[in-house]
Design an enzyme around this catalytic site. Structure first.
Site, short mmCIF file in Angstrom:
data_model
loop_
_atom_site.label_atom_id
_atom_site.label_comp_id
_atom_site.label_asym_id
_atom_site.label_seq_id
_atom_site.Cartn_x
_atom_site.Cartn_y
_atom_site.Cartn_z
N ARG A 118 10.92 -1.58 11.49
CA ARG A 118 9.78 -1.28 12.36
C ARG A 118 9.66 -2.36 13.42
O ARG A 118 9.71 -3.55 13.09
CB ARG A 118 8.49 -1.25 11.52
CG ARG A 118 8.24 0.12 10.92
CD ARG A 118 7.11 0.11 9.94
NE ARG A 118 5.87 -0.47 10.43
CZ ARG A 118 4.74 -0.46 9.73
NH1 ARG A 118 4.70 0.11 8.55
NH2 ARG A 118 3.65 -1.02 10.22
N ARG A 146 -9.96 0.92 8.63
CA ARG A 146 -9.50 -0.43 8.93
C ARG A 146 -10.54 -1.24 9.69
O ARG A 146 -10.29 -2.40 10.02
CB ARG A 146 -8.24 -0.33 9.80
CG ARG A 146 -6.94 -0.65 9.07
CD ARG A 146 -5.83 -0.51 10.07
NE ARG A 146 -4.64 -1.22 9.70
CZ ARG A 146 -3.59 -0.65 9.09
NH1 ARG A 146 -3.63 0.61 8.77
NH2 ARG A 146 -2.52 -1.37 8.84
N ARG A 156 11.58 -5.64 5.45
CA ARG A 156 11.24 -4.21 5.28
C ARG A 156 12.15 -3.31 6.11
O ARG A 156 12.35 -3.51 7.29
CB ARG A 156 9.78 -3.96 5.67
CG ARG A 156 9.44 -2.46 5.69
CD ARG A 156 7.96 -2.18 5.51
NE ARG A 156 7.15 -2.59 6.63
CZ ARG A 156 5.81 -2.45 6.66
NH1 ARG A 156 5.18 -1.91 5.65
NH2 ARG A 156 5.14 -2.86 7.70
N ARG A 212 -0.79 -9.25 13.33
CA ARG A 212 -1.38 -8.21 12.47
C ARG A 212 -2.20 -8.84 11.34
O ARG A 212 -3.22 -8.31 10.94
CB ARG A 212 -0.28 -7.30 11.90
CG ARG A 212 0.23 -6.33 12.96
CD ARG A 212 1.59 -5.76 12.62
NE ARG A 212 1.60 -4.96 11.42
CZ ARG A 212 2.67 -4.77 10.67
NH1 ARG A 212 3.82 -5.33 10.99
NH2 ARG A 212 2.61 -4.01 9.62
N LYS A 238 0.83 -1.22 0.00
CA LYS A 238 0.00 0.00 0.00
C LYS A 238 0.86 1.26 0.00
O LYS A 238 0.68 2.15 -0.82
CB LYS A 238 -0.93 0.02 1.23
CG LYS A 238 -1.90 -1.14 1.32
CD LYS A 238 -2.82 -1.02 2.51
CE LYS A 238 -2.12 -1.05 3.87
NZ LYS A 238 -1.42 -2.31 4.19
#
Ligand code: ADP
Ligand code: ADP
Length: 222
Positions: free
Chosen positions: A161, A89, A128, A172, A14
């Site tokens: 992160r 969300r 990431r 998640r 995203k």
């Protein structure tokens, strides 16, 4: 199409795609994850309230997020088009957003869903890295910066992160399935849901997105 929502599990791309598309079509990119991470870093009241939820990979309470987006809508920040990345969300967030649009004579053009498998999510998020200054994301090994560990744009040292640790990622994904996936149906019923295969190269995903928003597709590497 200038008023867009991006949906998709964590790691579906995203942020990567929203930044590029917003620039290409000249609209505002609004990432609630980025806004919350900045609030946590700056130690604001919102940040203090959000931190514990984010660390566990859980959703921050609806009223905090709805208030945040409502202030942007009221200020006119979304008037020239937008890509909302990470909001809504939950179904209550989606319903509130509809109310805000109605009150301000605004219309959603499309909710674009990036489809990516669970295995791909775990793989992507374990690699990431992001720039704490400009929020640009990189990936090891799929999308490396020119100089290892350093942002191409501003020379800042890249970070991981804390919520990209595998156990938190798995949580998640569960949270996405339970709390966020129902809004896919919410937008499907309103005939604004558009599904895009997110499990292709970043350039192919971007080309599909350009087709969706009706912008001219070019062969240049974007
Ligand atoms: P990702 O890009 O991996 O999908 P985000 O950066 O969008 O994740 O969000 C990171 C975290 O911020 C979420 O796990 C959640 O705790 C919080 N968050 C972001 N947007 C929302 C929202 N709309 N409602 C509730 N919590 C949110
Ligand atoms: P989201 O905002 O949905 O959580 P990101 O855009 O941050 O997702 O992407 C998650 C990770 O996957 C980042 O490290 C990013 O560089 C990488 N990534 C994004 N799109 C692709 C893709 N199409 N193929 C492989 N890796 C990707």
């Amino acid at each position: 199409m200038k008023n867009l929502i991006f949906l998709g599990p964590p790691g579906s791309g995203k942020g990567t795609q929203a930044v590029k598309l917003a620039e290409k079509i000249g609209v505002l990119h609004l990432s609630t994850g980025d806004l919350l991470r900045t609030a946590v870093k700056e130690g604001t009241e919102l940040g203090k309230q959000a931190k514990q939820y984010m660390e566990r990979g859980e959703l921050v309470p609806d009223e905090l997020l709805i208030g945040l987006i409502e202030s942007k809508v009221t200020n006119g920040d979304l008037d020239n088009g937008f890509i909302l990345d990470g909001f809504p969300r939950t179904v209550p967030q989606a319903e509130s957003l509809d109310g805000m649009f109605e009150k301000n004579n605004m219309k959603l053009d499309a909710a674009i869903l990036l489809q990516v498998s669970d295995e791909e999510v775990v793989k992507r998020l374990s690699g990431r890295w992001f720039c704490p200054k400009c929020q640009r994301t990189y990936n090891f090994p799929a999308n490396m910066p020119k100089q290892e560990g350093i942002c191409d744009d501003d020379g800042e040292k890249l970070q991981r992160r804390p919520d990209d640790e595998e156990a938190v990622v798995r949580n998640r994904l569960e949270v996405y399935k339970k709390q966020t996936q129902p809004i896919e149906d919410y937008y499907r019923k309103k005939s604004v849901l558009i599904e895009v295969n997110g499990e292709q190269s970043p350039d192919s995903v971007f080309n599909d997105l350009l087709k969706v928003v009706g912008s001219q597709v070019t062969e240049e590497r974007i």
